[in-house]
Write a protein that holds these residues in place. Structure first.
Motif, PDB file in Angstrom:
ATOM      1  N   GLY A 119       0.811  -1.210   0.000  1.00  0.00           N
ATOM      2  CA  GLY A 119       0.000   0.000   0.000  1.00  0.00           C
ATOM      3  C   GLY A 119       0.844   1.260   0.000  1.00  0.00           C
ATOM      4  N   VAL A 120       1.920   1.255   0.785  1.00  0.00           N
ATOM      5  CA  VAL A 120       2.823   2.407   0.823  1.00  0.00           C
ATOM      6  C   VAL A 120       3.510   2.595  -0.523  1.00  0.00           C
ATOM      7  CG1 VAL A 120       4.922   3.323   1.872  1.00  0.00           C
ATOM      8  CG2 VAL A 120       3.181   2.255   3.311  1.00  0.00           C
ATOM      9  N   LEU A 121       4.037   1.517  -1.091  1.00  0.00           N
ATOM     10  CA  LEU A 121       4.714   1.604  -2.388  1.00  0.00           C
ATOM     11  C   LEU A 121       3.746   2.011  -3.489  1.00  0.00           C
ATOM     12  CD1 LEU A 121       6.997  -1.558  -2.208  1.00  0.00           C
ATOM     13  CD2 LEU A 121       7.702   0.831  -1.999  1.00  0.00           C
ATOM     14  N   SER A 122       2.525   1.511  -3.410  1.00  0.00           N
ATOM     15  CA  SER A 122       1.529   1.859  -4.419  1.00  0.00           C
ATOM     16  C   SER A 122       1.208   3.349  -4.390  1.00  0.00           C
ATOM     17  CB  SER A 122       0.257   1.040  -4.192  1.00  0.00           C
ATOM     18  OG  SER A 122      -0.709   1.322  -5.174  1.00  0.00           O
ATOM     19  N   ALA A 123       1.144   3.934  -3.172  1.00  0.00           N
ATOM     20  CA  ALA A 123       0.884   5.370  -3.053  1.00  0.00           C
ATOM     21  C   ALA A 123       2.095   6.199  -3.457  1.00  0.00           C
ATOM     22  CB  ALA A 123       0.479   5.702  -1.623  1.00  0.00           C
ATOM     23  N   ALA A 124       3.286   5.701  -3.124  1.00  0.00           N
ATOM     24  CA  ALA A 124       4.513   6.443  -3.444  1.00  0.00           C
ATOM     25  C   ALA A 124       4.815   6.430  -4.933  1.00  0.00           C
ATOM     26  CB  ALA A 124       5.691   5.869  -2.660  1.00  0.00           C
ATOM     27  N   TYR A 125       4.424   5.361  -5.625  1.00  0.00           N
ATOM     28  CA  TYR A 125       4.696   5.236  -7.068  1.00  0.00           C
ATOM     29  C   TYR A 125       3.382   5.064  -7.825  1.00  0.00           C
ATOM     30  CZ  TYR A 125       9.382   4.370  -5.286  1.00  0.00           C
ATOM     31  OH  TYR A 125      10.590   4.480  -4.627  1.00  0.00           O
ATOM     32  N   ARG A 126       2.508   6.051  -7.661  1.00  0.00           N
ATOM     33  CA  ARG A 126       1.196   5.973  -8.293  1.00  0.00           C
ATOM     34  C   ARG A 126       1.301   5.895  -9.815  1.00  0.00           C
ATOM     35  NH1 ARG A 126      -2.609  10.642  -6.515  1.00  0.00           N
ATOM     36  NH2 ARG A 126      -0.621  11.761  -6.409  1.00  0.00           N
ATOM     37  N   MET A 208      -5.752  -8.882   3.658  1.00  0.00           N
ATOM     38  CA  MET A 208      -4.690  -8.218   2.919  1.00  0.00           C
ATOM     39  C   MET A 208      -5.261  -7.216   1.923  1.00  0.00           C
ATOM     40  SD  MET A 208      -2.126  -9.866   0.109  1.00  0.00           S
ATOM     41  CE  MET A 208      -3.563 -10.179  -0.926  1.00  0.00           C
ATOM     42  N   ALA A 209      -6.258  -7.640   1.148  1.00  0.00           N
ATOM     43  CA  ALA A 209      -6.815  -6.785   0.109  1.00  0.00           C
ATOM     44  C   ALA A 209      -7.490  -5.548   0.707  1.00  0.00           C
ATOM     45  CB  ALA A 209      -7.808  -7.582  -0.727  1.00  0.00           C
ATOM     46  N   ALA A 210      -8.267  -5.751   1.764  1.00  0.00           N
ATOM     47  CA  ALA A 210      -8.968  -4.619   2.376  1.00  0.00           C
ATOM     48  C   ALA A 210      -7.981  -3.620   2.967  1.00  0.00           C
ATOM     49  CB  ALA A 210      -9.922  -5.129   3.445  1.00  0.00           C
ATOM     50  N   ALA A 211      -6.983  -4.131   3.695  1.00  0.00           N
ATOM     51  CA  ALA A 211      -6.000  -3.237   4.308  1.00  0.00           C
ATOM     52  C   ALA A 211      -5.147  -2.532   3.258  1.00  0.00           C
ATOM     53  CB  ALA A 211      -5.111  -4.026   5.268  1.00  0.00           C
ATOM     54  N   MET A 212      -4.835  -3.223   2.165  1.00  0.00           N
ATOM     55  CA  MET A 212      -4.005  -2.630   1.119  1.00  0.00           C
ATOM     56  C   MET A 212      -4.709  -1.444   0.462  1.00  0.00           C
ATOM     57  SD  MET A 212      -2.502  -4.372  -2.356  1.00  0.00           S
ATOM     58  CE  MET A 212      -2.037  -5.853  -1.476  1.00  0.00           C
ATOM     59  N   ARG A 213      -5.990  -1.586   0.184  1.00  0.00           N
ATOM     60  CA  ARG A 213      -6.730  -0.494  -0.454  1.00  0.00           C
ATOM     61  C   ARG A 213      -6.816   0.719   0.468  1.00  0.00           C
ATOM     62  NH1 ARG A 213     -12.076  -2.814  -3.307  1.00  0.00           N
ATOM     63  NH2 ARG A 213     -12.166  -0.629  -3.891  1.00  0.00           N
ATOM     64  N   ILE A 214      -7.075   0.480   1.748  1.00  0.00           N
ATOM     65  CA  ILE A 214      -7.154   1.585   2.699  1.00  0.00           C
ATOM     66  C   ILE A 214      -5.790   2.230   2.876  1.00  0.00           C
ATOM     67  CG2 ILE A 214      -7.679   2.209   5.084  1.00  0.00           C
ATOM     68  CD1 ILE A 214     -10.123   1.587   3.407  1.00  0.00           C
ATOM     69  N   GLU A 215      -4.730   1.415   2.962  1.00  0.00           N
ATOM     70  CA  GLU A 215      -3.369   1.940   3.121  1.00  0.00           C
ATOM     71  C   GLU A 215      -2.992   2.830   1.942  1.00  0.00           C
ATOM     72  OE1 GLU A 215       0.001   2.822   4.924  1.00  0.00           O
ATOM     73  OE2 GLU A 215      -1.158   1.175   5.812  1.00  0.00           O
ATOM     74  N   ARG A 216      -3.284   2.385   0.743  1.00  0.00           N
ATOM     75  CA  ARG A 216      -2.944   3.174  -0.440  1.00  0.00           C
ATOM     76  C   ARG A 216      -3.712   4.496  -0.456  1.00  0.00           C
ATOM     77  NH1 ARG A 216      -4.930   4.566  -5.268  1.00  0.00           N
ATOM     78  NH2 ARG A 216      -3.461   4.777  -7.034  1.00  0.00           N
ATOM     79  N   SER A 217      -5.014   4.447  -0.184  1.00  0.00           N
ATOM     80  CA  SER A 217      -5.822   5.673  -0.201  1.00  0.00           C
ATOM     81  C   SER A 217      -5.361   6.650   0.874  1.00  0.00           C
ATOM     82  CB  SER A 217      -7.301   5.320   0.005  1.00  0.00           C
ATOM     83  OG  SER A 217      -7.776   4.486  -1.021  1.00  0.00           O
ATOM     84  N   SER A 218      -5.099   6.132   2.080  1.00  0.00           N
ATOM     85  CA  SER A 218      -4.687   7.001   3.172  1.00  0.00           C
ATOM     86  C   SER A 218      -3.306   7.602   2.925  1.00  0.00           C
ATOM     87  CB  SER A 218      -4.680   6.206   4.487  1.00  0.00           C
ATOM     88  OG  SER A 218      -4.369   7.039   5.579  1.00  0.00           O
ATOM     89  N   MET A 219      -2.372   6.803   2.420  1.00  0.00           N
ATOM     90  CA  MET A 219      -1.034   7.313   2.126  1.00  0.00           C
ATOM     91  C   MET A 219      -1.079   8.328   0.991  1.00  0.00           C
ATOM     92  SD  MET A 219       1.562   6.333   3.990  1.00  0.00           S
ATOM     93  CE  MET A 219       2.909   6.661   2.849  1.00  0.00           C
ATOM     94  N   THR A 220      -1.908   8.080  -0.013  1.00  0.00           N
ATOM     95  CA  THR A 220      -2.035   9.023  -1.122  1.00  0.00           C
ATOM     96  C   THR A 220      -2.547  10.365  -0.629  1.00  0.00           C
ATOM     97  OG1 THR A 220      -2.470   7.229  -2.697  1.00  0.00           O
ATOM     98  CG2 THR A 220      -3.141   9.428  -3.346  1.00  0.00           C
ATOM     99  N   GLU A 221      -3.549  10.345   0.238  1.00  0.00           N
ATOM    100  CA  GLU A 221      -4.086  11.591   0.788  1.00  0.00           C
ATOM    101  C   GLU A 221      -3.051  12.303   1.653  1.00  0.00           C
ATOM    102  OE1 GLU A 221      -7.712  13.100   3.732  1.00  0.00           O
ATOM    103  OE2 GLU A 221      -7.586  10.993   3.104  1.00  0.00           O
TER     104      GLU A 221
END
Length: 332
Positions: A119-126, A208-221
């Motif tokens: 999730g962190v990497l997904s937000a960092a490298y959108r 994993m899937a639920a936490a990953m989506r929330i992690e990406r959205s929160s990190m992106t914001e």
């Protein structure tokens, strides 16, 4: 409001919830067609035996009287005696709980161990390849039933490849003398880890899937906030920005979804334990339903409700440790 008062207030709030869970479960359980006595007696009806069993388990009394007796016993910590096992329900729960706790704990460890970094990497490298891969994994995880994943894993890794066992779960706390093909504790732990891999993946994929989506959205914001842009403007390395400035502030939504998903994980364990033939709380509930074991169904449902409420309270308390801006009440 300090921490102790807040926890006490939250515990008081759970009382009507638990009463509601107990009442609804009692009414629905007793509304099931048929009777547990018919199952115990069998096809050869013996009226004397049937009457004796009804008197023994109190099934000859009116519904409202049985409800009041059950509530009174629950308040004293007595969940009743199982019709099927002829043992206290509390004892059966304590026997099966460690297995389910091990499975759910492993699933959470697997799920969060993959979801948070991705999730962190997904937000960092959108909009780069790792973001696309992460979103596909998350979409697959939230749209695929856990029992189906378990069946596919059994077919591929147990039957075709023969790499991992397809059923049962070796308890890591059992002595080597109680485990087949094990002569040392190290072998017991190895066999336990092998038997835990497939059910852990099957149950943990949704978490994993639920936490990953929330992690990406929160990190992106969080990465779009002004103080993050300011840190970058001062030349702070991107790794430091992610680790020290953005990561902790983005974890509140993740903690929320993790705490609320306790019920999802416990519910999923019922199916996963059935698929992998694991004797945990899930199998205990299924046995209670199949045999119309009223005390067993009501006791396990109430216990799961308590676990969920405890998870919610722990989640609320953890907010202030993650974000100092969060308080337990209005500031004076």
């Amino acid at each position: 409001m300090n921490l102790a008062r807040y926890v006490l207030w939250r515990i008081v709030q759970t009382i009507p919830v638990l009463l509601g869970i107990t009442t609804i479960t009692f009414l629905l359980t007793n509304a099931m067609p048929g009777s547990p006595v018919d199952i115990m007696v069998g096809p050869e009806m013996d009226e004397a035996l049937e009457q004796a069993l009804k008197e023994r388990y109190g099934l000859d009394r009116p519904l409202h009287e049985r409800y009041l007796i059950y509530i009174s016993n629950v308040l004293q910590g007595d969940l009743g005696v199982s019709f099927y096992y002829d043992e206290p329900v509390t004892q059966k729960i304590l026997e099966r709980l460690p297995v389910t706790a091990l499975l759910v704990g492993s699933a959470y460890t697997f799920g969060l161990g993959i979801a948070i970094p991705l999730g962190v990497l997904s937000a960092a490298y959108r909009n780069r390849w790792i973001d696309h891969v992460s979103r596909v994994i998350a979409l697959f995880g939230v749209s695929t039933p856990s029992f189906w994943i378990g069946l596919v894993l059994i077919i591929v890794f147990a039957f075709h490849l023969g790499w991992l066992p397809s059923s049962d779960l070796v308890r890591p706390w059992r002595s080597p003398a109680q485990v087949t093909n094990a002569s040392t504790w190290l072998e017991v732990w190895y066999l336990s880890a092998r038997s835990l891999v497939l059910p852990t993946i099957a149950l943990g994929t949704l978490q994993m899937a639920a936490a990953m989506r929330i992690e990406r959205s929160s990190m992106t914001e969080t990465l779009g906030k002004e103080y993050i842009r300011l840190a970058r403007g001062y030349g702070v390395p991107e790794r430091t920005v992610l680790r020290r400035h953005a990561f902790r502030a983005a974890q509140l939504p993740v903690v929320t979804i993790v705490g609320l998903n306790v019920s999802t994980a416990l519910g999923g364990s019922v199916l996963i334990e059935t698929v992998f033939n694991i004797n945990g709380m899930g199998r205990l509930i299924i046995t209670g339903i199949q045999t119309q074991d009223y005390p067993l169904v009501m006791g396990t449902t109430l216990f799961f409700g308590v676990l969920f409420l405890v998870g919610v309270i722990i989640t609320d308390i953890s907010y202030a440790y993650i974000d100092p801006r969060v308080t337990y009440g209005d500031a004076e």
